[in-house]
Design a protein around this motif. Structure first.
Motif, PDB file in Angstrom:
ATOM      1  N   GLU A  96       0.827  -1.205   0.000  1.00 39.96           N
ATOM      2  CA  GLU A  96       0.000   0.000   0.000  1.00 39.96           C
ATOM      3  C   GLU A  96       0.868   1.264   0.000  1.00 39.96           C
ATOM      4  O   GLU A  96       0.541   2.248  -0.676  1.00 39.96           O
ATOM      5  N   THR A  97       1.978   1.218   0.712  1.00 39.38           N
ATOM      6  CA  THR A  97       2.888   2.362   0.744  1.00 39.38           C
ATOM      7  C   THR A  97       3.513   2.592  -0.625  1.00 39.38           C
ATOM      8  O   THR A  97       3.597   3.727  -1.100  1.00 39.38           O
ATOM      9  N   VAL A  98       3.936   1.524  -1.273  1.00 37.03           N
ATOM     10  CA  VAL A  98       4.540   1.642  -2.597  1.00 37.03           C
ATOM     11  C   VAL A  98       3.530   2.183  -3.607  1.00 37.03           C
ATOM     12  O   VAL A  98       3.857   3.061  -4.420  1.00 37.03           O
ATOM     13  N   ILE A  99       2.296   1.702  -3.551  1.00 29.76           N
ATOM     14  CA  ILE A  99       1.266   2.184  -4.473  1.00 29.76           C
ATOM     15  C   ILE A  99       0.961   3.653  -4.204  1.00 29.76           C
ATOM     16  O   ILE A  99       0.772   4.444  -5.141  1.00 29.76           O
ATOM     17  N   SER A 100       0.939   4.041  -2.940  1.00 23.34           N
ATOM     18  CA  SER A 100       0.703   5.453  -2.613  1.00 23.34           C
ATOM     19  C   SER A 100       1.831   6.327  -3.146  1.00 23.34           C
ATOM     20  O   SER A 100       1.587   7.409  -3.688  1.00 23.34           O
ATOM     21  N   LEU A 101       3.071   5.886  -2.995  1.00 16.78           N
ATOM     22  CA  LEU A 101       4.207   6.645  -3.517  1.00 16.78           C
ATOM     23  C   LEU A 101       4.186   6.708  -5.041  1.00 16.78           C
ATOM     24  O   LEU A 101       4.524   7.737  -5.630  1.00 16.78           O
ATOM     25  N   VAL A 131       5.271   3.001 -16.229  1.00 16.85           N
ATOM     26  CA  VAL A 131       3.991   2.301 -16.066  1.00 16.85           C
ATOM     27  C   VAL A 131       3.380   1.994 -17.426  1.00 16.85           C
ATOM     28  O   VAL A 131       2.896   0.886 -17.674  1.00 16.85           O
ATOM     29  N   THR A 132       3.416   2.970 -18.332  1.00 16.47           N
ATOM     30  CA  THR A 132       2.879   2.757 -19.678  1.00 16.47           C
ATOM     31  C   THR A 132       3.639   1.645 -20.392  1.00 16.47           C
ATOM     32  O   THR A 132       3.038   0.809 -21.076  1.00 16.47           O
ATOM     33  N   GLY A 133       4.937   1.603 -20.234  1.00 20.14           N
ATOM     34  CA  GLY A 133       5.738   0.545 -20.846  1.00 20.14           C
ATOM     35  C   GLY A 133       5.377  -0.833 -20.321  1.00 20.14           C
ATOM     36  O   GLY A 133       5.279  -1.795 -21.102  1.00 20.14           O
ATOM     37  N   HIS A 134       5.163  -0.932 -19.011  1.00 18.32           N
ATOM     38  CA  HIS A 134       4.772  -2.226 -18.436  1.00 18.32           C
ATOM     39  C   HIS A 134       3.398  -2.655 -18.938  1.00 18.32           C
ATOM     40  O   HIS A 134       3.185  -3.831 -19.253  1.00 18.32           O
ATOM     41  N   ILE A 135       2.474  -1.718 -19.012  1.00 21.27           N
ATOM     42  CA  ILE A 135       1.125  -2.052 -19.499  1.00 21.27           C
ATOM     43  C   ILE A 135       1.184  -2.464 -20.967  1.00 21.27           C
ATOM     44  O   ILE A 135       0.532  -3.435 -21.374  1.00 21.27           O
ATOM     45  N   ASN A 136       1.975  -1.758 -21.758  1.00 18.94           N
ATOM     46  CA  ASN A 136       2.112  -2.116 -23.175  1.00 18.94           C
ATOM     47  C   ASN A 136       2.753  -3.484 -23.349  1.00 18.94           C
ATOM     48  O   ASN A 136       2.351  -4.246 -24.225  1.00 18.94           O
ATOM     49  N   SER A 137       3.749  -3.791 -22.511  1.00 20.78           N
ATOM     50  CA  SER A 137       4.388  -5.100 -22.639  1.00 20.78           C
ATOM     51  C   SER A 137       3.430  -6.218 -22.253  1.00 20.78           C
ATOM     52  O   SER A 137       3.421  -7.281 -22.879  1.00 20.78           O
ATOM     53  N   LEU A 138       2.592  -5.983 -21.242  1.00 21.36           N
ATOM     54  CA  LEU A 138       1.591  -6.992 -20.890  1.00 21.36           C
ATOM     55  C   LEU A 138       0.539  -7.107 -21.984  1.00 21.36           C
ATOM     56  O   LEU A 138       0.092  -8.201 -22.317  1.00 21.36           O
ATOM     57  N   GLY A 139       0.137  -5.978 -22.544  1.00 20.75           N
ATOM     58  CA  GLY A 139      -0.853  -6.002 -23.626  1.00 20.75           C
ATOM     59  C   GLY A 139      -0.312  -6.646 -24.884  1.00 20.75           C
ATOM     60  O   GLY A 139      -1.058  -7.273 -25.638  1.00 20.75           O
TER      61      GLY A 139
END
Length: 78
Positions: A16-21, A49-57
């Motif tokens: 939760e701390t990492v997601i908040s940061l 984040v966009t790169g990770h989402i694109n790689s998963l997609g």
């Protein structure tokens, strides 16, 4: 079993701390327009984040299953 519960609570609090940061970094990057932010330096959070989402997609159904599994784990943590 008490030790496992303690470790699980600790891991959940850390996540939760990492997601908040991460959310804070995204908001700061949007507000600052990509300029250097104190304690973050020159972040590339949105691009990462966009790169990770694109790689998963790009992985097709495997990426969707991975997202579904991560989401299920996240929702079941409570």
């Amino acid at each position: 079993m008490d030790i496992l519960k303690t470790v699980r609570n600790w891991a959940a609090a850390l996540a939760e701390t990492v997601i908040s940061l991460l959310a804070l970094g995204i908001v700061l990057q949007i507000l600052m327009g990509g300029a250097a932010i104190p304690f973050f330096g020159e972040p590339r959070i949105i691009e990462t984040v966009t790169g990770h989402i694109n790689s998963l997609g790009g992985e097709g159904i495997v990426g969707l299953v991975a997202i579904w599994v991560l989401y299920s784990i996240w929702k079941a943590r409570k």
